[in-house]
Design a protein around this motif. Structure first.
Motif, PDB file in Angstrom:
ATOM      1  N   SER A 161      51.619   9.901  18.222  1.00  0.00           N
ATOM      2  CA  SER A 161      51.805  10.568  19.267  1.00  0.00           C
ATOM      3  C   SER A 161      50.778  11.634  19.650  1.00  0.00           C
ATOM      4  O   SER A 161      50.168  11.653  20.467  1.00  0.00           O
ATOM      5  CB  SER A 161      52.937  11.580  19.360  1.00  0.00           C
ATOM      6  OG  SER A 161      54.362  10.728  19.278  1.00  0.00           O
ATOM      7  N   MET A 185      56.089  15.109  26.429  1.00  0.00           N
ATOM      8  CA  MET A 185      55.724  14.562  27.753  1.00  0.00           C
ATOM      9  C   MET A 185      55.332  15.759  28.614  1.00  0.00           C
ATOM     10  O   MET A 185      54.492  15.397  29.717  1.00  0.00           O
ATOM     11  CB  MET A 185      57.162  14.306  28.271  1.00  0.00           C
ATOM     12  CG  MET A 185      57.754  13.038  27.581  1.00  0.00           C
ATOM     13  SD  MET A 185      56.568  11.664  28.033  1.00  0.00           S
ATOM     14  CE  MET A 185      56.236  11.668  29.796  1.00  0.00           C
ATOM     15  N   VAL A 188      51.451  14.813  28.100  1.00  0.00           N
ATOM     16  CA  VAL A 188      51.136  13.587  28.701  1.00  0.00           C
ATOM     17  C   VAL A 188      50.948  13.736  30.164  1.00  0.00           C
ATOM     18  O   VAL A 188      50.070  13.114  30.760  1.00  0.00           O
ATOM     19  CB  VAL A 188      52.179  12.567  28.168  1.00  0.00           C
ATOM     20  CG1 VAL A 188      52.064  11.414  28.993  1.00  0.00           C
ATOM     21  CG2 VAL A 188      52.127  12.382  26.980  1.00  0.00           C
ATOM     22  N   LYS A 189      51.869  14.462  30.762  1.00  0.00           N
ATOM     23  CA  LYS A 189      52.087  14.490  32.258  1.00  0.00           C
ATOM     24  C   LYS A 189      50.546  15.249  32.891  1.00  0.00           C
ATOM     25  O   LYS A 189      50.196  14.977  34.040  1.00  0.00           O
ATOM     26  CB  LYS A 189      53.106  15.099  32.815  1.00  0.00           C
ATOM     27  CG  LYS A 189      54.486  14.362  32.743  1.00  0.00           C
ATOM     28  CD  LYS A 189      55.680  15.256  33.050  1.00  0.00           C
ATOM     29  CE  LYS A 189      57.160  14.180  33.006  1.00  0.00           C
ATOM     30  NZ  LYS A 189      58.250  15.179  33.594  1.00  0.00           N
ATOM     31  N   VAL A 195      49.526   6.599  31.536  1.00  0.00           N
ATOM     32  CA  VAL A 195      50.040   7.326  30.205  1.00  0.00           C
ATOM     33  C   VAL A 195      51.390   6.364  29.745  1.00  0.00           C
ATOM     34  O   VAL A 195      52.188   6.866  29.349  1.00  0.00           O
ATOM     35  CB  VAL A 195      50.761   8.769  30.718  1.00  0.00           C
ATOM     36  CG1 VAL A 195      49.444   9.518  31.017  1.00  0.00           C
ATOM     37  CG2 VAL A 195      51.688   8.253  31.860  1.00  0.00           C
ATOM     38  N   GLN A 196      51.420   5.112  30.224  1.00  0.00           N
ATOM     39  CA  GLN A 196      52.694   4.125  29.961  1.00  0.00           C
ATOM     40  C   GLN A 196      52.643   3.909  28.332  1.00  0.00           C
ATOM     41  O   GLN A 196      53.809   3.995  28.070  1.00  0.00           O
ATOM     42  CB  GLN A 196      51.976   2.880  30.470  1.00  0.00           C
ATOM     43  CG  GLN A 196      53.613   2.036  30.742  1.00  0.00           C
ATOM     44  CD  GLN A 196      54.317   2.497  31.765  1.00  0.00           C
ATOM     45  OE1 GLN A 196      53.968   3.195  32.685  1.00  0.00           O
ATOM     46  NE2 GLN A 196      55.605   2.436  31.708  1.00  0.00           N
ATOM     47  N   ASN A 198      51.998   6.064  25.896  1.00  0.00           N
ATOM     48  CA  ASN A 198      52.514   7.203  25.408  1.00  0.00           C
ATOM     49  C   ASN A 198      54.005   7.242  25.581  1.00  0.00           C
ATOM     50  O   ASN A 198      54.960   7.736  25.010  1.00  0.00           O
ATOM     51  CB  ASN A 198      51.788   8.522  25.978  1.00  0.00           C
ATOM     52  CG  ASN A 198      50.321   8.528  25.888  1.00  0.00           C
ATOM     53  OD1 ASN A 198      49.546   7.609  26.107  1.00  0.00           O
ATOM     54  ND2 ASN A 198      49.963   9.336  24.790  1.00  0.00           N
ATOM     55  N   LYS A 199      54.420   7.261  27.048  1.00  0.00           N
ATOM     56  CA  LYS A 199      55.861   7.240  27.278  1.00  0.00           C
ATOM     57  C   LYS A 199      56.499   6.204  26.602  1.00  0.00           C
ATOM     58  O   LYS A 199      57.827   6.387  26.201  1.00  0.00           O
ATOM     59  CB  LYS A 199      55.892   6.818  29.022  1.00  0.00           C
ATOM     60  CG  LYS A 199      55.456   7.830  29.767  1.00  0.00           C
ATOM     61  CD  LYS A 199      55.733   7.493  31.243  1.00  0.00           C
ATOM     62  CE  LYS A 199      55.384   8.782  32.117  1.00  0.00           C
ATOM     63  NZ  LYS A 199      55.633   8.287  33.765  1.00  0.00           N
ATOM     64  N   GLY A 202      57.036   7.467  23.057  1.00  0.00           N
ATOM     65  CA  GLY A 202      58.044   8.586  23.079  1.00  0.00           C
ATOM     66  C   GLY A 202      59.433   7.704  23.080  1.00  0.00           C
ATOM     67  O   GLY A 202      60.334   8.303  22.221  1.00  0.00           O
ATOM     68  N   LEU A 203      59.854   6.965  24.092  1.00  0.00           N
ATOM     69  CA  LEU A 203      61.194   6.166  24.149  1.00  0.00           C
ATOM     70  C   LEU A 203      61.293   5.720  22.807  1.00  0.00           C
ATOM     71  O   LEU A 203      62.445   5.697  22.256  1.00  0.00           O
ATOM     72  CB  LEU A 203      61.050   5.310  25.136  1.00  0.00           C
ATOM     73  CG  LEU A 203      61.121   5.668  26.425  1.00  0.00           C
ATOM     74  CD1 LEU A 203      60.905   4.757  27.535  1.00  0.00           C
ATOM     75  CD2 LEU A 203      62.779   6.478  26.817  1.00  0.00           C
ATOM     76  N   HIS A 265      63.303  15.064  31.246  1.00  0.00           N
ATOM     77  CA  HIS A 265      61.781  15.026  31.188  1.00  0.00           C
ATOM     78  C   HIS A 265      61.082  13.633  31.910  1.00  0.00           C
ATOM     79  O   HIS A 265      59.969  13.814  32.650  1.00  0.00           O
ATOM     80  CB  HIS A 265      61.202  15.270  29.905  1.00  0.00           C
ATOM     81  CG  HIS A 265      60.130  16.501  29.919  1.00  0.00           C
ATOM     82  ND1 HIS A 265      59.154  16.636  30.904  1.00  0.00           N
ATOM     83  CD2 HIS A 265      60.021  17.223  28.763  1.00  0.00           C
ATOM     84  CE1 HIS A 265      58.474  17.722  30.392  1.00  0.00           C
ATOM     85  NE2 HIS A 265      58.717  18.015  29.334  1.00  0.00           N
ATOM     86  N   ARG A 266      61.873  12.751  31.728  1.00  0.00           N
ATOM     87  CA  ARG A 266      61.716  11.389  32.263  1.00  0.00           C
ATOM     88  C   ARG A 266      62.080  11.039  33.363  1.00  0.00           C
ATOM     89  O   ARG A 266      61.636  10.422  34.283  1.00  0.00           O
ATOM     90  CB  ARG A 266      61.732  10.275  31.050  1.00  0.00           C
ATOM     91  CG  ARG A 266      60.836  10.581  29.778  1.00  0.00           C
ATOM     92  CD  ARG A 266      61.377   9.916  28.497  1.00  0.00           C
ATOM     93  NE  ARG A 266      60.140   9.998  27.567  1.00  0.00           N
ATOM     94  CZ  ARG A 266      60.067  11.109  26.845  1.00  0.00           C
ATOM     95  NH1 ARG A 266      60.848  12.122  27.047  1.00  0.00           N
ATOM     96  NH2 ARG A 266      59.180  11.170  25.942  1.00  0.00           N
TER      97      ARG A 266
END
Length: 312
Positions: A161, A185, A188-189, A195-196, A198-199, A202-203, A265-266
């Motif tokens: 990360s 996040m 990242v935002k 940022v796909q 990273n998302k 994270g998931l 957050h998502r």
């Protein structure tokens, strides 16, 4: 260095604004946060001193409890001092690398805490379901290996990360983080790039850690309850049941707050930001606050040594 009106190139300093929408009352919110942190710090420190100094407590359950205490102290210390600096002393700025370090510590020790809770659930499962084999299974060598594996897993999962943010992103929309601490996040935002990855990562980490640990914790306690309800003595049944309920309450509040913070957050576009940030802050503060009470004060051997320490 500003590249355009809307992007910033490799910022060296970020700004944490605290709790958006509650800036006027942040100074009051800091009081219970500070109280919870101090209680967690003192409570977990007392537990550690007792466990280290008393040889009779050098058993798997208490060693795991000591590991949990260290984790809780690091988690609280990684966020509360900076948070109080924002709330009370209007010190919102943080170096970019320091922000990444805080994020890494938070996610690493969250992962460690989840792993320790799983280890404690497995220890209780063996102790209750196979009491005669507990000493032979949970040796000091196995406990050390579990601690090493839990720490290594956390480091392996948390490091990418940091690398993905540090190495992939150069341009940022803003340097202002709408949060009270450096959350993955939230950082990242800020990026003005794709940022796909990273998302998705994270998931993956969230479901790999929480999904795996929560599944085996649940299975362990199902087996424990089955064994407990078969006990012939009503008093023994109630004692084991009472202990397990307290532990389950800790698991439930930890994972409930974790998943609430993660998903809002998502996907929680309609949830007010201050609700999400309050819950995500409580997610990091409540477990360190509750663990000394649930695992310490409710454990007879710990209570005895606390009283002895206070009397002396």
């Amino acid at each position: 260095m500003s590249i355009s009106n809307i992007t910033v190139f490799m910022p060296s300093v970020l700004t944490l604004i605290g709790i958006p929408g509650l800036e006027s009352v942040q100074c009051w919110i800091g009081i219970p946060f500070c109280a919870m942190y101090l209680f967690a710090l003192i409570g977990n420190s007392v537990l550690l001193i007792i466990i280290i100094s008393e040889r009779s407590l050098h058993q798997p359950m208490y060693i795991f409890l000591g590991m949990l205490g260290v984790t809780d102290i690091v988690l609280g210390t990684s966020i509360v001092p900076k948070m109080l600096g924002i709330f009370w002393f209007h010190m919102p700025d943080i170096y970019f690398d320091s922000c990444l370090l805080q994020m890494g510590l938070i996610h690493m020790f969250e992962c460690i805490e989840s792993g320790i809770l799983l280890a404690m659930a497995m220890d209780r499962y063996v102790a209750i379901c196979y009491p005669l084999r507990h000493g032979a299974i949970f040796t000091h060598q196995l406990v050390t290996q579990i601690g090493a594996v839990v720490t290594l897993r956390a480091a392996i999962l948390a490091t990418p990360s940091l690398v993905l943010i540090k190495c992939r992103f150069q341009f940022y929309h803003t340097t202002i983080i709408s949060h009270s601490y450096c959350e993955h996040m939230a950082i990242v935002k800020l990026a003005a790039e794709n940022v796909q990855v990273n998302k998705i990562y994270g998931l993956f980490v969230a479901f790999a850690v929480a999904g795996f640990d929560l599944t085996f914790i649940t299975l362990s306690y199902i087996q424990i309850f089955i064994t407990v309800f078969r006990l012939p003595q009503k008093e023994a049944r109630w004692k084991a049941f009472n202990t397990c309920i307290a532990h389950i309450c800790v698991f439930l509040q930890l994972y409930f707050l974790a998943f609430f913070s993660f998903f809002t957050h998502r996907f929680g576009a309609h949830i007010p930001p201050y609700i999400h940030i309050l819950f995500s802050s409580l997610y990091l503060l409540v477990p360190p606050f509750l663990n000394p009470l649930v695992y310490g004060a409710k454990t007879k051997q710990i209570r005895i040594h606390v009283v002895k320490m206070l009397c002396s």
